[in-house]
Design a protein around this motif. Structure first.
Motif, PDB file in Angstrom:
ATOM      1  N   LEU A 371       0.898  -1.281   0.061  1.00  0.00           N
ATOM      2  CA  LEU A 371      -0.191  -0.064   0.021  1.00  0.00           C
ATOM      3  C   LEU A 371       0.879   1.292  -0.141  1.00  0.00           C
ATOM      4  N   LEU A 372       1.768   1.352   0.902  1.00  0.00           N
ATOM      5  CA  LEU A 372       2.766   2.446   1.032  1.00  0.00           C
ATOM      6  C   LEU A 372       3.538   2.863  -0.232  1.00  0.00           C
ATOM      7  N   LYS A 373       3.915   1.637  -0.975  1.00  0.00           N
ATOM      8  CA  LYS A 373       4.682   1.877  -1.961  1.00  0.00           C
ATOM      9  C   LYS A 373       3.883   2.243  -3.211  1.00  0.00           C
ATOM     10  N   ALA A 374       2.653   1.766  -3.160  1.00  0.00           N
ATOM     11  CA  ALA A 374       1.579   2.379  -4.265  1.00  0.00           C
ATOM     12  C   ALA A 374       1.203   3.781  -3.770  1.00  0.00           C
ATOM     13  N   HIS A 375       2.032   4.581  -2.797  1.00  0.00           N
ATOM     14  CA  HIS A 375       1.393   5.936  -2.431  1.00  0.00           C
ATOM     15  C   HIS A 375       0.086   5.990  -1.849  1.00  0.00           C
ATOM     16  N   LYS A 376      -0.337   4.896  -1.098  1.00  0.00           N
ATOM     17  CA  LYS A 376      -1.672   4.984  -0.736  1.00  0.00           C
ATOM     18  C   LYS A 376      -1.644   4.967   0.680  1.00  0.00           C
ATOM     19  N   LYS A 377      -2.610   5.496   1.561  1.00  0.00           N
ATOM     20  CA  LYS A 377      -2.372   5.742   3.200  1.00  0.00           C
ATOM     21  C   LYS A 377      -2.951   4.361   3.770  1.00  0.00           C
ATOM     22  N   ILE A 378      -2.339   4.017   4.921  1.00  0.00           N
ATOM     23  CA  ILE A 378      -2.801   2.788   5.394  1.00  0.00           C
ATOM     24  C   ILE A 378      -4.065   3.023   6.377  1.00  0.00           C
ATOM     25  N   THR A 379      -5.130   2.561   5.918  1.00  0.00           N
ATOM     26  CA  THR A 379      -6.321   2.589   6.864  1.00  0.00           C
ATOM     27  C   THR A 379      -7.194   1.507   7.108  1.00  0.00           C
ATOM     28  N   PRO A 380      -8.221   1.313   7.682  1.00  0.00           N
ATOM     29  CA  PRO A 380      -8.814   0.219   7.812  1.00  0.00           C
ATOM     30  C   PRO A 380      -9.540  -0.206   6.565  1.00  0.00           C
ATOM     31  N   GLU A 381      -9.869   1.048   5.652  1.00  0.00           N
ATOM     32  CA  GLU A 381     -10.412   0.578   4.468  1.00  0.00           C
ATOM     33  C   GLU A 381      -9.578  -0.015   3.595  1.00  0.00           C
ATOM     34  N   THR A 382      -8.578   0.716   3.332  1.00  0.00           N
ATOM     35  CA  THR A 382      -7.505   0.474   2.216  1.00  0.00           C
ATOM     36  C   THR A 382      -6.849  -1.058   2.573  1.00  0.00           C
ATOM     37  N   LEU A 383      -6.623  -1.301   3.726  1.00  0.00           N
ATOM     38  CA  LEU A 383      -6.119  -2.736   4.216  1.00  0.00           C
ATOM     39  C   LEU A 383      -7.194  -3.639   3.706  1.00  0.00           C
ATOM     40  N   PHE A 384      -8.538  -3.412   4.364  1.00  0.00           N
ATOM     41  CA  PHE A 384      -9.395  -4.210   4.026  1.00  0.00           C
ATOM     42  C   PHE A 384      -9.557  -4.854   2.420  1.00  0.00           C
ATOM     43  N   LYS A 385      -9.480  -3.818   1.786  1.00  0.00           N
ATOM     44  CA  LYS A 385      -9.578  -4.158   0.257  1.00  0.00           C
ATOM     45  C   LYS A 385      -8.503  -4.755  -0.121  1.00  0.00           C
TER      46      LYS A 385
END
Length: 445
Positions: A371-385
């Motif tokens: 997620l971080l390497k894709a420049h996305k923030k780690i949140t419950p929603e992004t980790l769930f997906k």
């Protein structure tokens, strides 16, 4: 306190001698595995390359950067109760945190930090843990050991936050229905369901003695599943008898279960002293070499071997949803063993729950790093997906996951392997990732 042995035990009459596994039985086992794999969600191969390069798996190397903000993970376990099933899981988690921070560059450079909360024996303590993680905004996800008390309250407290929970083998039926959950190894409902196919197709059992700790709710549920699976597989003579996990002398329940007269003894167990108690009781009754016994992988822990005179009972069979110690799985015999030794915990590398503690942390680290390497923030929603899209492999576990592909939202896997202890420290694989028989449904479903 465990009861001490008193008095002489009257030996049970001996019945059928244990049957040896013939070449035909082994052939049947291989066939079952292939068929079961196709039955369970398509025709995907049951084989996958073993992951042995853990830094590459996570996606980094070297030490984490202490100047970066930590990634915080909650960890909950039933740690302090006398009958806690998985205390060494917590040790595995702690070793994994050290390993990630020293060898995989943390999570894309960020250190991993784990906040622990332990459940003794009450629902109230479980609810308190859930509320603590819900109120801690830094905790984005929670990992769980095998817990058999209070998970309804724990999940109710956490659910409004939509924070994902990641289990190894779940021991509570409510876990399967948690909408933001992921049970990576197997569920309480299904983890022992393959016993039916094993008993019928590999052992060719005509009758079964089914024993289990009746004072542990999760074991009762699993025993009910095994009973139903055996019936579904066509085995009609089943003597199902519970015993108290705190009583080392199991002669009475063995007699009630007709041990010595049946083809196979199935001991449902999540580990602990009852594994050795079964072996000791069989010896005392003169049945140790007379009966076939199959049990769960936590019964191969070093502590069990020590209690049983230094090595595991010869020729016992074991069900496992993860890498089997003694099976020459490179990820276990070299990588995991080396990791535990590096942090002074070498003797427990073969403990099933300690292994899964390491795997859970490293697999989450993999998802977060991506997620971080894709420049996305780690949140419950992004980790769930990210977790829903993850198809495996999970370290030391099944080669394929299908999170979201089962009727219950948190279920990701329903397969096991079976091994036989053919010599001290040697496990022979008898089947590869058997799933429940097609159409089988656990009693509560």
């Amino acid at each position: 306190m465990r009861h001490r042995w008193t008095g002489a035990i009257r030996p049970l009459a001996l019945g059928l001698a244990a049957l040896g596994l013939a070449a035909g039985a082994l052939g049947a086992g291989a066939g079952i595995a292939g068929a079961a794999t196709q039955q369970a969600h398509g025709s995907r191969s049951a084989h996958a390359k073993t992951v042995t390069n853990y830094p590459a798996y996570v996606g980094g190397h070297g030490k984490a950067n202490p100047k970066l903000s930590p990634i915080v993970i909650g960890a909950v376990n039933q740690q302090t109760a006398p009958a806690a099933p998985t205390p060494l899981w917590t040790t595995g988690v702690k070793v994994a945190v050290d390993y990630v921070n020293n060898h995989t560059g943390g999570i894309d450079g960020h250190p991993v930090k784990v906040v622990y909360c332990f459940i003794p024996t009450t629902v109230g303590s479980a609810a308190k843990c859930g509320q603590e993680f819900a109120n801690n905004s830094k905790v984005v996800a929670v990992i769980a050991g095998a817990i058999d008390v209070g998970m309804t309250a724990f999940e109710a407290a956490l659910k409004p936050t939509k924070k994902p929970i990641f289990w190894d083998v779940s021991l509570s039926p409510v876990d399967e229905t948690y909408p933001y959950g992921f049970i990576w190894w197997n569920t309480d409902a299904y983890v022992n369901a393959p016993y039916g196919a094993f008993a019928k197709k590999i052992i060719h059992a005509k009758s079964v003695s089914l024993i289990y700790p009746s004072n542990i709710a999760a074991e009762v549920t699993q025993a009910n599943t095994v009973y139903a699976a055996l019936k579904y597989a066509g085995i009609h003579t089943i003597h199902k008898v519970g015993y108290t996990a705190t009583d080392a002398n199991l002669a009475a329940p063995f007699q009630a279960a007709d041990v010595g007269h049946t083809t196979l003894v199935i001991n449902v167990s999540s580990g602990g002293p009852n594994c050795s108690d079964v072996a000791h009781t069989l010896k005392s009754l003169g049945l140790a070499t007379k009966v076939k016994v199959v049990t769960d992988v936590p019964c191969i822990a070093p502590t069990v071997a020590k209690a049983d005179g230094g090595q595991l009972p010869h020729d016992w069979y074991y069900l496992t949803a993860q890498a089997m110690p003694g099976s020459n799985t490179k990820a276990l015999t070299t990588v995991a063993k080396k990791i535990f030794a590096e942090y002074g915990k070498g003797p427990i590398y073969a403990d099933a729950w300690a292994e899964m503690g390491i795997s859970q942390i490293l697999t989450i680290a993999k998802l977060d790093t991506k997620l971080l390497k894709a420049h996305k923030k780690i949140t419950p929603e992004t980790l769930f997906k990210a977790a829903r899209a993850f198809k495996g492999p999970v370290l030391q576990g099944a080669p394929h996951l299908d999170c979201g592909g089962f009727k219950t939202p948190a279920t990701c896997n329903d397969r096991d392997e079976f091994f036989q202890n053919t010599a001290p420290g040697v496990m022979k694989r008898l089947s590869t990732w058997i799933g429940p028989a097609k159409g089988f449904k656990p009693p509560r479903h």
